[in-house]
Write an enzyme that holds these catalytic residues in place. Structure first.
Site, PDB file in Angstrom:
ATOM      1  N   GLN A  26       0.840  -1.199   0.000  1.00 21.63           N
ATOM      2  CA  GLN A  26       0.000   0.000   0.000  1.00 21.63           C
ATOM      3  C   GLN A  26       0.873   1.246   0.000  1.00 21.63           C
ATOM      4  OE1 GLN A  26      -2.208   2.417  -0.167  1.00 21.63           O
ATOM      5  NE2 GLN A  26      -3.746   1.675   1.280  1.00 21.63           N
ATOM      6  N   ARG A  28      -0.062   4.340   0.501  1.00 18.23           N
ATOM      7  CA  ARG A  28      -0.484   5.356   1.457  1.00 18.23           C
ATOM      8  C   ARG A  28      -0.002   4.989   2.847  1.00 18.23           C
ATOM      9  NH1 ARG A  28      -6.053   7.235   3.492  1.00 18.23           N
ATOM     10  NH2 ARG A  28      -5.763   9.469   3.675  1.00 18.23           N
ATOM     11  N   LEU A  49     -20.942   1.703   2.402  1.00 20.62           N
ATOM     12  CA  LEU A  49     -21.648   1.916   1.146  1.00 20.62           C
ATOM     13  C   LEU A  49     -20.905   1.309  -0.036  1.00 20.62           C
ATOM     14  CD1 LEU A  49     -22.755   5.641   1.649  1.00 20.62           C
ATOM     15  CD2 LEU A  49     -23.999   3.540   2.219  1.00 20.62           C
ATOM     16  N   GLU A  75      -8.427   0.557   2.612  1.00 17.74           N
ATOM     17  CA  GLU A  75      -7.862   0.479   3.965  1.00 17.74           C
ATOM     18  C   GLU A  75      -8.509   1.481   4.908  1.00 17.74           C
ATOM     19  OE1 GLU A  75      -3.547   0.487   6.293  1.00 17.74           O
ATOM     20  OE2 GLU A  75      -3.634   0.092   4.144  1.00 17.74           O
TER      21      GLU A  75
END
Length: 282
Positions: A26, A28, A49, A75
């Site tokens: 990842q 980020r 959602l 994440e």
């Protein structure tokens, strides 16, 4: 098209949040705690959602094969769900086994959501280029960006570490970071960096200062190549007047004397600076 608007492909499963681990690829790294709390509150009220995306990780144990899951995308939603106390989270399971594919999906998820800082994006691009041998053009095609945009973002990794950290935190913008790269003198670059933090310079103000410094350097180089008139160099009184004028006006001044006559040159680098000089003179 953002990942939020992509059609769901494949069935959605409810998976225990504790059986899911983050993706080590990842790109980020920084997750704002306040934003996570806000998302957790929304999840408590409305639920998830948009399903997260995971891949299966199978491992052998004494009792047989155990199945866990690793995040590909989502994440923030996973972390916020844990914060909200949810036991299960809706997820789409992708059969992705290659680190390269996982990284590409993670980059797509984050960049298309505009959640990556410029430095995080640059490091992710560099990882794709260095470890997975993708060209800048291939990276750009996967992300729906121009090659120039990818190249400009990756150039930020040439900045000193402290400047990179400031860009990652949003204290220095990506445009300001690229402008700092045009300053070859390290001491001047550090001075301008501190000036940005201290005075909250805009991109335009920083660009003006850099152009001013470059013009001053060109002028100093030209003056060094062409010796000062002998009379001016040998006249201490004229030299003191020159220094006094530069101090009062805040800009380079050139004084030339030929007998009883001479010429005074005042340098300015922007219309705003000219107006300031005129006000001081008046």
């Amino acid at each position: 098209m953002s990942m939020e608007n992509l059609p769901i492909q494949g069935p959605v499963f409810l998976i225990e949040v504790d059986r899911i681990s983050p993706n080590p690829q990842q790109p980020r790294r920084d997750f704002n705690e306040e934003e996570l709390k806000e998302l957790a509150a929304s999840i408590r009220e409305f639920g998830i959602l948009q399903p997260i995306i995971v891949t299966k990780i199978e491992r052998e144990t004494e009792l047989g094969t155990a199945v866990d899951y690793q995040l590909i995308a989502g994440e923030r939603r996973w972390r916020a769900s844990k914060m909200a106390g949810m036991e299960r989270i809706p997820a789409i399971i992708k059969n992705v086994s290659l680190d390269r594919d996982r990284l590409e999906l993670a980059i797509l998820e984050n960049v298309q959501r505009a959640n990556l800082s410029p430095i995080e994006a640059a490091r992710a691009y560099a990882k794709l280029q260095d470890e997975f041998k993708l060209t800048q053009r291939e990276i750009a095609a996967r992300l729906g960006k121009s090659r120039e945009s990818v190249a400009n973002t990756m150039r930020l990794l040439s900045l000193p570490t402290q400047v990179q950290e400031a860009v990652a935190k949003g204290q220095v913008s990506e445009s300001q970071g690229r402008l700092l790269l045009t300053v070859e003198d390290i001491n001047q670059q550090n001075f301008l960096f501190e000036d940005i933090l201290r005075n909250n310079l805009s991109v335009r103000e920083l660009k003006t200062k850099i152009e001013r410094n470059k013009q001053q350097q060109r002028q100093q180089t030209a003056e060094a190549a062409a010796p000062e008139p002998a009379v001016a160099a040998a006249n201490p009184e004229l030299d003191q007047i020159k220094k006094d004028l530069e101090t009062a006006l805040g800009t380079p001044v050139k004084l030339e004397q030929d007998g009883a006559t001479g010429k005074l040159t005042i340098t300015f680098y922007s219309p705003e600076e000219l107006r300031g000089i005129v006000q001081k003179l008046l």
